[in-house]
Design a protein around this motif. Structure first.
Motif, PDB file in Angstrom:
ATOM      1  N   SER A  54       0.861  -1.184   0.000  1.00 12.21           N
ATOM      2  CA  SER A  54       0.000   0.000   0.000  1.00 12.21           C
ATOM      3  C   SER A  54       0.899   1.236   0.000  1.00 12.21           C
ATOM      4  CB  SER A  54      -0.933   0.016   1.220  1.00 12.21           C
ATOM      5  OG  SER A  54      -0.237   0.378   2.397  1.00 12.21           O
ATOM      6  N   HIS A  56       0.444   3.877   1.726  1.00 11.91           N
ATOM      7  CA  HIS A  56       0.576   4.337   3.109  1.00 11.91           C
ATOM      8  C   HIS A  56       1.731   3.610   3.806  1.00 11.91           C
ATOM      9  CE1 HIS A  56      -1.283   6.333   6.658  1.00 11.91           C
ATOM     10  NE2 HIS A  56      -0.694   5.345   7.302  1.00 11.91           N
ATOM     11  N   SER A  59       5.248   4.621   2.453  1.00 13.46           N
ATOM     12  CA  SER A  59       5.801   5.865   2.983  1.00 13.46           C
ATOM     13  C   SER A  59       6.327   5.673   4.398  1.00 13.46           C
ATOM     14  CB  SER A  59       4.732   6.967   2.962  1.00 13.46           C
ATOM     15  OG  SER A  59       3.650   6.642   3.819  1.00 13.46           O
ATOM     16  N   ARG A  60       5.680   4.811   5.184  1.00 15.66           N
ATOM     17  CA  ARG A  60       6.145   4.553   6.546  1.00 15.66           C
ATOM     18  C   ARG A  60       7.446   3.760   6.563  1.00 15.66           C
ATOM     19  NH1 ARG A  60       3.800   8.164   9.883  1.00 15.66           N
ATOM     20  NH2 ARG A  60       1.538   8.226   9.558  1.00 15.66           N
ATOM     21  N   THR A 149      -7.238   0.060   0.400  1.00 17.10           N
ATOM     22  CA  THR A 149      -6.348   0.321   1.532  1.00 17.10           C
ATOM     23  C   THR A 149      -7.093   1.127   2.581  1.00 17.10           C
ATOM     24  OG1 THR A 149      -4.379   0.335   0.112  1.00 17.10           O
ATOM     25  CG2 THR A 149      -4.183   1.385   2.264  1.00 17.10           C
ATOM     26  N   VAL A 151      -7.548   3.798   5.042  1.00 12.24           N
ATOM     27  CA  VAL A 151      -6.848   5.082   5.130  1.00 12.24           C
ATOM     28  C   VAL A 151      -6.990   5.723   6.506  1.00 12.24           C
ATOM     29  CG1 VAL A 151      -6.721   7.429   4.205  1.00 12.24           C
ATOM     30  CG2 VAL A 151      -7.090   5.495   2.662  1.00 12.24           C
ATOM     31  N   SER A 152      -8.203   5.706   7.063  1.00 15.55           N
ATOM     32  CA  SER A 152      -8.417   6.348   8.363  1.00 15.55           C
ATOM     33  C   SER A 152      -9.631   5.750   9.055  1.00 15.55           C
ATOM     34  CB  SER A 152      -8.614   7.861   8.194  1.00 15.55           C
ATOM     35  OG  SER A 152      -9.791   8.128   7.435  1.00 15.55           O
ATOM     36  N   GLY A 185      -3.535   1.474   6.764  1.00 14.22           N
ATOM     37  CA  GLY A 185      -2.443   1.177   5.848  1.00 14.22           C
ATOM     38  C   GLY A 185      -2.494  -0.220   5.258  1.00 14.22           C
TER      39      GLY A 185
END
Length: 327
Positions: A54, A56, A59-60, A149, A151-152, A185
């Motif tokens: 994903s 998200h 990026s992590r 994915t 997201v929140s 994520g």
């Protein structure tokens, strides 16, 4: 088993004919810190690196590698203690995933044996934007299986990124078997809820029983783009061959059902109808492979033999298991 009429040319899935863009329903067989090993149809295996699970998570992981925040299994995924990121916090063997071939990558070997060409392995992507890049809003029919994915987390559920431009998706808490397992994520599978594709927000469900119950009606399959792997459709038997059954799918498309993926209790006959789940699609050639095994139709995800592959025991190492799951 054959018929007197000539069957259409329906190419079979093989490693040699794999190409970027091929779509698969796969099952995770091994979870490592930075990649997933996925079992595919026809005894193929592929690898999903952490940056293709994903955006998200990518990026992590990148942030951690560059000295930024860490990734944990918590809801926020932000760790002040610089916890090392790991996909083991998100996935387990046995989970079903949708993925696409990203590229065929040469294995890194200092000296290939006998001066042969370097071997290649299948690099896969689970990014929703890669898997469903050819979908449009008109093809988001009730029951369509697609990846998204998380997201929140909101007051009533989760916002989901399905990788579709201009489309906002949402999954209510009541449409999840275990809301706590919906980690921010994580890319998971969803089904589209009735008529939600016509509203401003695409409503999704992550209920496991719904995956086994809903199917795409023939009139909703507008093209091969609608026939993502993971979806259930009604197929008509057209030809019986020695090792496979040629079937006609909704929209006049042809596919094939390997005898190994045929439910042992079924006896296919010409013009009979079978309810099948799509497991591989080559959209360029407009061909698909389907399965009607009960474990595939029911989307059972119990951890079974697939978790012992590559494990070393006292006097042997397990390299291959006939998982009998249809992939």
């Amino acid at each position: 088993m054959t018929t007197t009429e000539a069957a259409p040319s329906v190419p079979s899935l093989s490693f040699k004919r794999l190409a970027p863009g091929h779509l698969f329903l796969g099952r995770i067989k091994q979870v490592l810190d930075f990649e997933l090993k996925v079992a595919l149809p026809n005894r193929l295996f592929g690898t999903v690196p952490c940056n293709l699970v994903s955006e998200h998570l990518a990026s992590r992981f990148e942030s951690f590698a560059s000295g930024g925040v860490g990734v944990g299994g918590s809801e926020s995924m932000i760790s002040d203690s610089q916890e090392a990121p790991s996909l083991k916090n998100y996935y387990k063997p046995g989970e079903w995933v949708l993925c696409t071939v990203k590229e065929m990558v040469e294995r890194e070997e200092s000296s290939p044996p006998n001066n042969k060409a370097p071997q290649k392995y299948i690099q896969l992507s689970m990014l929703p934007g890669d898997v469903g890049k050819n979908l449009n809003r008109e093809e988001l029919a009730n029951g369509l299986v697609l990846p998204g994915t998380v997201v929140s987390k909101e007051d009533r559920g989760y916002t989901v990124d399905c990788g579709l431009a201009g489309i906002t998706a949402f999954c209510n808490f009541s449409k999840c078997d275990d809301p706590d397992a919906m980690l921010i994520g994580k890319t998971v599978l969803f089904t589209v809820l009735l008529d939600s594709s016509k509203g401003p927000i695409l409503q999704l469900s992550a209920k496991k029983n719904r995956f086994a119950e809903v199917f795409l009606k023939s009139e909703t399959v507008l093209s091969m783009r609608s026939l993502l792997p993971g979806n259930i459709v009604d197929a008509q038997v057209k030809f019986l061959q020695t090792d496979r059954v040629i079937v006609q799918l909704p929209g006049g498309l042809f596919g094939y059902l390997p005898m190994l993926l045929l439910n042992s209790e079924l006896t296919p006959r010409i013009n009979s109808k079978l309810r099948v789940r799509v497991v591989w699609v080559d959209q360029k050639e407009s061909v698909a492979c389907v399965s009607c095994r009960e474990t595939v139709i029911q989307f059972k995800d119990e951890v079974d033999e697939c978790s012992i592959v590559d494990c070393t025991y006292d006097d042997f190492k397990c390299k291959l298991v006939d998982e009998k799951i249809g992939v």
